[in-house]
Design an enzyme around this catalytic site. Structure first.
Site, PDB file in Angstrom:
ATOM      1  N   ARG A   1       0.004   4.742   3.052  1.00 14.49           N
ATOM      2  CA  ARG A   1       0.057   4.485   4.490  1.00 14.49           C
ATOM      3  C   ARG A   1       0.389   5.677   5.375  1.00 14.49           C
ATOM      4  O   ARG A   1       0.441   5.537   6.594  1.00 14.49           O
ATOM      5  CB  ARG A   1       1.059   3.346   4.758  1.00 14.49           C
ATOM      6  CG  ARG A   1       0.529   2.009   4.350  1.00 14.49           C
ATOM      7  CD  ARG A   1       1.576   0.936   4.577  1.00 14.49           C
ATOM      8  NE  ARG A   1       2.480   0.775   3.442  1.00 14.49           N
ATOM      9  CZ  ARG A   1       3.621   0.099   3.478  1.00 14.49           C
ATOM     10  NH1 ARG A   1       4.025  -0.424   4.612  1.00 14.49           N
ATOM     11  NH2 ARG A   1       4.367  -0.028   2.396  1.00 14.49           N
TER      12      ARG A   1
ATOM     13  N   CYS B   1       0.826  -1.216   0.000  1.00 15.76           N
ATOM     14  CA  CYS B   1       0.000   0.000   0.000  1.00 15.76           C
ATOM     15  C   CYS B   1       0.855   1.260   0.000  1.00 15.76           C
ATOM     16  O   CYS B   1       1.689   1.463   0.889  1.00 15.76           O
ATOM     17  CB  CYS B   1      -0.927  -0.010   1.221  1.00 15.76           C
ATOM     18  SG  CYS B   1      -1.910   1.493   1.372  1.00 15.76           S
TER      19      CYS B   1
ATOM     20  N   GLU C   1      -5.401   3.702 -10.129  1.00 11.71           N
ATOM     21  CA  GLU C   1      -6.043   2.404  -9.876  1.00 11.71           C
ATOM     22  C   GLU C   1      -7.248   2.225 -10.800  1.00 11.71           C
ATOM     23  O   GLU C   1      -7.537   1.137 -11.272  1.00 11.71           O
ATOM     24  CB  GLU C   1      -6.530   2.312  -8.427  1.00 11.71           C
ATOM     25  CG  GLU C   1      -5.428   2.407  -7.387  1.00 11.71           C
ATOM     26  CD  GLU C   1      -6.000   2.217  -5.997  1.00 11.71           C
ATOM     27  OE1 GLU C   1      -6.300   3.241  -5.342  1.00 11.71           O
ATOM     28  OE2 GLU C   1      -6.172   1.070  -5.577  1.00 11.71           O
TER      29      GLU C   1
ATOM     30  N   TRP D   1      -9.047   5.912   0.187  1.00  7.33           N
ATOM     31  CA  TRP D   1      -9.594   6.576  -0.995  1.00  7.33           C
ATOM     32  C   TRP D   1      -8.779   6.099  -2.195  1.00  7.33           C
ATOM     33  O   TRP D   1      -7.725   5.484  -2.049  1.00  7.33           O
ATOM     34  CB  TRP D   1      -9.533   8.098  -0.867  1.00  7.33           C
ATOM     35  CG  TRP D   1      -8.181   8.647  -0.554  1.00  7.33           C
ATOM     36  CD1 TRP D   1      -7.126   8.799  -1.408  1.00  7.33           C
ATOM     37  CD2 TRP D   1      -7.721   9.099   0.731  1.00  7.33           C
ATOM     38  NE1 TRP D   1      -6.045   9.328  -0.736  1.00  7.33           N
ATOM     39  CE2 TRP D   1      -6.378   9.523   0.566  1.00  7.33           C
ATOM     40  CE3 TRP D   1      -8.317   9.207   1.993  1.00  7.33           C
ATOM     41  CZ2 TRP D   1      -5.616  10.029   1.623  1.00  7.33           C
ATOM     42  CZ3 TRP D   1      -7.557   9.715   3.042  1.00  7.33           C
ATOM     43  CH2 TRP D   1      -6.235  10.120   2.854  1.00  7.33           C
TER      44      TRP D   1
END
Ligand code: ARG
Length: 393
Positions: free
Chosen positions: A89, A86, A264, A259
């Site tokens: 973070r 991720c 993506e 979010w």
């Protein structure tokens, strides 16, 4: 509250054996390690010894133990901090933890998933949120959400082998239809129902009410024709099939959201050949020469698609970030973690954005790799269920 959920129980539901087997006893070493970590990082936690004694006693008597609300909150946030794939973070401490551990029925889970979605996105403002349902315990199986995310679009297989909607969920869509879903309106963006099992029978199908699904129709700031493509995407990415593991305790139903980072959607969900595969369509409308790779028509189409995603979310007032900003934030996060004396595990191939990679600072370095706990983990059977490859009978 239940009226808003159109639960569909299929006829003749034979009780299925719980597919995951009886829960194992919690590993006392894993419990101890977590309790020590919590007390070391959180000054307000008080002395560790009495709490450790209490936890060990509970494990010896029941095979598991109950996290305090503070332990749960800390554990969930650190599981995010440890998510090596991720990029987002930096704000791990701000995750809102909804403690719903008393809920173990499929209906109860469905209601709280919908509440999660409503609370995670208010007036377009998205707040990282997790809802934690009942854990796995000896003699008391945990509920499970089969969907990969709380909001995903159906993929309807056509006779010629093509798919309308999201091909990633073609098998899942077929499975929910087999379980009794009558299908949505038949658009490329029909929201799939939630599929939730509590270990006592066939899973429950539960439609997500429209007001819980914030969506953004995609438009382009310079090309009016873009709106005619009829594209849209949902505001909240909420992963719902990963198991939250804290100190030896498994929470298989613990949906969490952040979010979106624009790529993506624009560089993967809408662009991947095995997803919406829209690059040729966009390039065609842009009038690009698509017969030769070296015109870079794919790259050009990617940029315009991603411009449209970021522009549309911003215009709709829905939280989103771009990959340049998110990359910089991530390096701030890595630096902060180092300063705190911690390793920040990261997987380069997941952290580096899928477009303009080398134009972002995260590209130009390597990262520590480690599997730390607490963690969000993928269980193989949960992956199978989320992709519709799990036998339902
Ligand atoms: N990439 C996934 C999707 O497009 C979502 C993964 C989580 N993303 C996030 N921004 N929290 O649906």
């Amino acid at each position: 509250m239940l009226e808003s959920l159109h639960g569909v129980q299929s006829p003749c539901s034979p009780p299925l054996p719980h597919p995951h087997g009886p829960a194992k006893t919690v590993d006392p070493d894993a419990a101890e390690e977590f309790i020590r970590q919590f007390h070391a990082e959180e000054e307000s936690a008080g002395p560790v010894r009495p709490r450790l004694r209490e936890v060990m006693l509970e494990i010896s008597q029941t095979g598991t133990y109950t996290h305090t609300p503070d332990e749960l909150t800390f554990g969930a946030r650190v599981a995010w901090r440890n998510s090596s794939r991720c990029i987002g973070r930096l704000y791990w401490r701000s995750m809102r933890v909804r403690d719903r551990r008393r809920i173990r029925t499929a209906e109860g889970v469905a209601v709280e998933c919908v509440n999660h979605l409503r609370e995670a996105c208010t007036d377009g403002r998205i707040r990282p949120t997790i809802t934690v349902f009942a854990p796995e315990a000896p003699g008391a199986p945990a509920p499970r959400i089969w969907n990969e995310q709380l909001i995903r679009y159906a993929g309807y297989g056509r006779a010629d082998g093509s798919v309308m909607g999201d091909p990633r969920y073609a098998d899942f869509t077929e499975m929910v239809r087999y379980l009794g879903w009558r299908g949505g309106e038949g658009t490329p963006f029909d929201v799939l129902p939630l599929v939730i099992s509590d270990g006592t029978g066939r899973p429950l199908l539960s439609e997500v009410p429209g007001d819980a699904v914030v969506e953004v129709p995609l438009v382009h700031p310079s090309y009016p024709w873009f709106a005619e493509l009829g594209l849209r995407w949902h505001a909240v990415p909420a992963i719902s099939n990963m198991c939250l593991e804290i100190g030896g305790v498994c929470y298989p139903a613990a949906p969490f959201n952040g979010w979106y980072m624009g790529t993506e959607i624009g560089a993967r969900n809408l662009a991947d050949p095995d997803r919406y595969n829209l690059l040729e369509t966009v390039a065609g409308r842009l009038g690009l020469e698509t017969t030769r790779e070296r015109t870079l028509w794919r790259d050009h189409a990617l940029v315009e698609l991603n411009v449209a995603v970021l522009h549309s979310f911003e215009a709709a007032g829905v939280t989103i970030s771009d990959h340049h900003t998110e990359s910089r934030r991530f390096l701030t996060h890595v630096a902060r973690e180092e300063k705190a004396g911690r390793v920040c595990p990261a997987e380069w191939s997941w952290i580096v954005p899928p477009m303009s990679s080398a134009a972002t600072p995260v590209f130009h370095r390597y990262y520590d790799e480690a599997e730390l706990s607490p963690a969000f983990v993928h269980h193989p059977d949960a992956i199978e269920r989320a992709l519709g490859r799990h036998p339902v009978d």
